[in-house]
Structures are given as structure tokens and as C-alpha cells.
Design a protein around this motif. Structure first.
Motif, PDB file in Angstrom:
ATOM      1  N   THR A   6      -9.429  -5.391   7.492  1.00  0.00           N
ATOM      2  CA  THR A   6      -9.742  -4.546   6.343  1.00  0.00           C
ATOM      3  C   THR A   6      -9.839  -5.396   5.085  1.00  0.00           C
ATOM      4  O   THR A   6      -9.224  -6.466   4.992  1.00  0.00           O
ATOM      5  CB  THR A   6      -8.711  -3.407   6.159  1.00  0.00           C
ATOM      6  N   ILE A   8      -8.916  -5.596   1.308  1.00  0.00           N
ATOM      7  CA  ILE A   8      -7.983  -5.062   0.310  1.00  0.00           C
ATOM      8  C   ILE A   8      -8.192  -5.844  -0.982  1.00  0.00           C
ATOM      9  O   ILE A   8      -8.310  -7.075  -0.968  1.00  0.00           O
ATOM     10  CB  ILE A   8      -6.510  -5.213   0.782  1.00  0.00           C
ATOM     11  N   LYS A  84      -7.091   2.053   8.623  1.00  0.00           N
ATOM     12  CA  LYS A  84      -6.386   3.316   8.346  1.00  0.00           C
ATOM     13  C   LYS A  84      -4.991   3.057   7.782  1.00  0.00           C
ATOM     14  O   LYS A  84      -4.557   3.719   6.831  1.00  0.00           O
ATOM     15  CB  LYS A  84      -6.326   4.181   9.611  1.00  0.00           C
ATOM     16  N   ARG A  87      -5.114   2.082   4.144  1.00  0.00           N
ATOM     17  CA  ARG A  87      -5.321   3.243   3.261  1.00  0.00           C
ATOM     18  C   ARG A  87      -4.021   4.014   3.068  1.00  0.00           C
ATOM     19  O   ARG A  87      -3.731   4.488   1.966  1.00  0.00           O
ATOM     20  CB  ARG A  87      -6.387   4.183   3.843  1.00  0.00           C
ATOM     21  N   LEU A  90      -1.906   2.188   0.613  1.00  0.00           N
ATOM     22  CA  LEU A  90      -2.419   2.337  -0.755  1.00  0.00           C
ATOM     23  C   LEU A  90      -2.059   3.692  -1.356  1.00  0.00           C
ATOM     24  O   LEU A  90      -1.712   3.773  -2.527  1.00  0.00           O
ATOM     25  CB  LEU A  90      -3.949   2.194  -0.751  1.00  0.00           C
ATOM     26  N   THR A  93      -6.583   8.402  -3.490  1.00  0.00           N
ATOM     27  CA  THR A  93      -7.405   7.907  -4.595  1.00  0.00           C
ATOM     28  C   THR A  93      -6.771   8.242  -5.940  1.00  0.00           C
ATOM     29  O   THR A  93      -6.700   7.404  -6.832  1.00  0.00           O
ATOM     30  CB  THR A  93      -8.819   8.514  -4.501  1.00  0.00           C
ATOM     31  N   SER A  98      -0.519  10.579  -4.565  1.00  0.00           N
ATOM     32  CA  SER A  98      -0.056   9.546  -3.642  1.00  0.00           C
ATOM     33  C   SER A  98       1.444   9.674  -3.424  1.00  0.00           C
ATOM     34  O   SER A  98       2.200   9.775  -4.384  1.00  0.00           O
ATOM     35  CB  SER A  98      -0.346   8.156  -4.219  1.00  0.00           C
ATOM     36  N   SER A 102       4.049   4.704  -1.361  1.00  0.00           N
ATOM     37  CA  SER A 102       2.742   4.052  -1.270  1.00  0.00           C
ATOM     38  C   SER A 102       2.546   3.204  -2.531  1.00  0.00           C
ATOM     39  O   SER A 102       3.250   3.370  -3.526  1.00  0.00           O
ATOM     40  CB  SER A 102       1.620   5.090  -1.145  1.00  0.00           C
ATOM     41  N   HIS A 117      -7.744  -1.421  -4.059  1.00  0.00           N
ATOM     42  CA  HIS A 117      -8.847  -0.899  -3.240  1.00  0.00           C
ATOM     43  C   HIS A 117      -8.557  -1.216  -1.779  1.00  0.00           C
ATOM     44  O   HIS A 117      -8.032  -2.279  -1.460  1.00  0.00           O
ATOM     45  CB  HIS A 117     -10.171  -1.562  -3.627  1.00  0.00           C
ATOM     46  N   GLY A 118      -8.949  -0.293  -0.888  1.00  0.00           N
ATOM     47  CA  GLY A 118      -8.891  -0.574   0.541  1.00  0.00           C
ATOM     48  C   GLY A 118     -10.085   0.060   1.236  1.00  0.00           C
ATOM     49  O   GLY A 118     -10.481   1.186   0.913  1.00  0.00           O
ATOM     50  N   SER A 119     -10.661  -0.638   2.199  1.00  0.00           N
ATOM     51  CA  SER A 119     -11.828  -0.129   2.924  1.00  0.00           C
ATOM     52  C   SER A 119     -11.510   1.222   3.568  1.00  0.00           C
ATOM     53  O   SER A 119     -10.392   1.450   4.024  1.00  0.00           O
ATOM     54  CB  SER A 119     -12.243  -1.100   4.015  1.00  0.00           C
ATOM     55  N   ASP A 120     -12.539   2.102   3.639  1.00  0.00           N
ATOM     56  CA  ASP A 120     -12.299   3.448   4.174  1.00  0.00           C
ATOM     57  C   ASP A 120     -12.743   3.618   5.623  1.00  0.00           C
ATOM     58  O   ASP A 120     -12.536   4.669   6.217  1.00  0.00           O
ATOM     59  CB  ASP A 120     -12.937   4.511   3.266  1.00  0.00           C
TER      60      ASP A 120
END
Ligand code: DAT
Ligand code: MG
Length: 150
Positions: A6, A8, A84, A87, A90, A93, A98, A102, A117-120
């Protein structure tokens, strides 16, 4: 898989607020393997590519300006279900949604200053890794692997 990757990123506010070490520490302690890392001030054109899916949103110009306002920490972390799990680490959004525990739930309040940021998805992770690390990432064997995975 054990070696899902991922992307980040610690955003400019996370860097300015001195949270780089704490955020990296969470991924290290969880058992993820760091395979790429750099501090880089991205151009607006590069960030528009990174956030291409959001072009047209009202917050897009502000998002690009904020992301270009200072250096970010770009990283690739590898491990079991990395996209996953990243996310979850993190948070949501919107930091107010949150959970405490986290990164966003512990360190920020505003959606427009949510520090990381983290890939979705695996697909966007691979795309983002290619965009931020065209030079490629590192390959090495983690000595901890047999203690983290069966
Ligand atoms: P995420 O970063 O959780 O993947 P996203 O991809 O939907 O969220 O949006 C990218 C970033 O854009 C997000 O981290 C913060 C900003 N953003 C999203 N929605 C916003 C909104 N309603 N107002 C202001 N900024 C927003
Ligand atoms: Mg996103």
C-alpha cells in the motif's frame, strides 16, 4: 496475501506538526515492512494526477494547494492485507468520524487537514506506487517475517 503493498503518505500538516516518527512507528510496530520512503515536495501537476479521481469536487483546488504547500513523506508498506489494514489504521476521511486509536482519530480534527493518505484499493495502491516511486521500491527479506506470519 502477506506481501500486499500500500501507498501511505504523511501530508504537509503531518510533517509540520512533527508526527512523522509516530506515524511510521505505528506501521513498523504493527508488523508491516517498509520498502520505500522519501521526503518530497510535490508539484501541483503531480498531485492532480494523484488525486485525479477527485477532479471536479469543490474542495479539489484547496486540496491540491494544501498538498503542494510543503514536503510530504511518501512510503510503501508491505504486509498482510496492507491496503485495508492501512485504511483502518488511518481512520475515516473525516477525522471526527475516526475512532480514537486510529491516526486521524488521535491526531487531527478537520477533513481538509487530515495528516495522512492511504490507498483505497490494491489497484490504486499499485497506481500510486508507480506515480510516487517511478524509480522502483526496495526488495529485501525481513528478519522478523517468521515471527509475524505463520
Ligand atoms: P481519503 O483520503 O480518506 O481516501 P478521499 O480520497 O475521498 O479520502 O479524499 C482525498 C482527500 O480530500 C481527503 O483525505 C481530504 C480531502 N477531502 C475529501 N473530502 C473532503 C471534503 N468534503 N472537504 C474537504 N476536503 C475533503
Ligand atoms: Mg482516497
Amino acid at each position: 496475501s502477506n506481501n500486499e503493498r500500500t501507498y501511505i503518505m504523511i501530508k504537509p500538516d503531518g510533517v509540520q506538526r512533527g508526527l512523522v516518527g509516530k506515524i511510521i512507528q505505528r506501521f513498523e510496530e504493527r508488523g508491516f515492512k517498509l520498502t520505500a520512503l522519501k521526503l518530497v515536495q510535490a508539484t501541483e501537476a503531480h498531485l492532480e494526477q494523484h488525486y485525479a479521481d477527485l477532479k471536479g469536487k469543490g474542495f479539489f483546488p484547496g486540496l491540491i494547494k494544501y498538498m503542494a504547500s510543503g514536503p510530504v513523506v511518501a512510503m510503501v508498506w508491505e504486509g498482510l492485507d496492507a491496503v485495508k489494514t492501512g485504511r483502518v489504521m488511518l481512520g475515516a476521511t473525516n477525522p471526527l468520524q475516526s475512532p480514537v486509536g486510529s491516526i486521524r482519530g488521535d491526531y487531527c480534527l478537520a477533513v481538509g487537514r487530515n495528516i495522512c493518505h492511504g490507498s483505497d484499493s490494491v489497484e490504486s495502491a499499485e497506481k500510486e506506487i508507480g506515480l510516487w516511486f517511478p524509480e522502483g521500491v526496495n526488495q529485501y527479506i525481513s528478519a522478523l517475517e517468521p515471527w509475524i506470519f505463520e
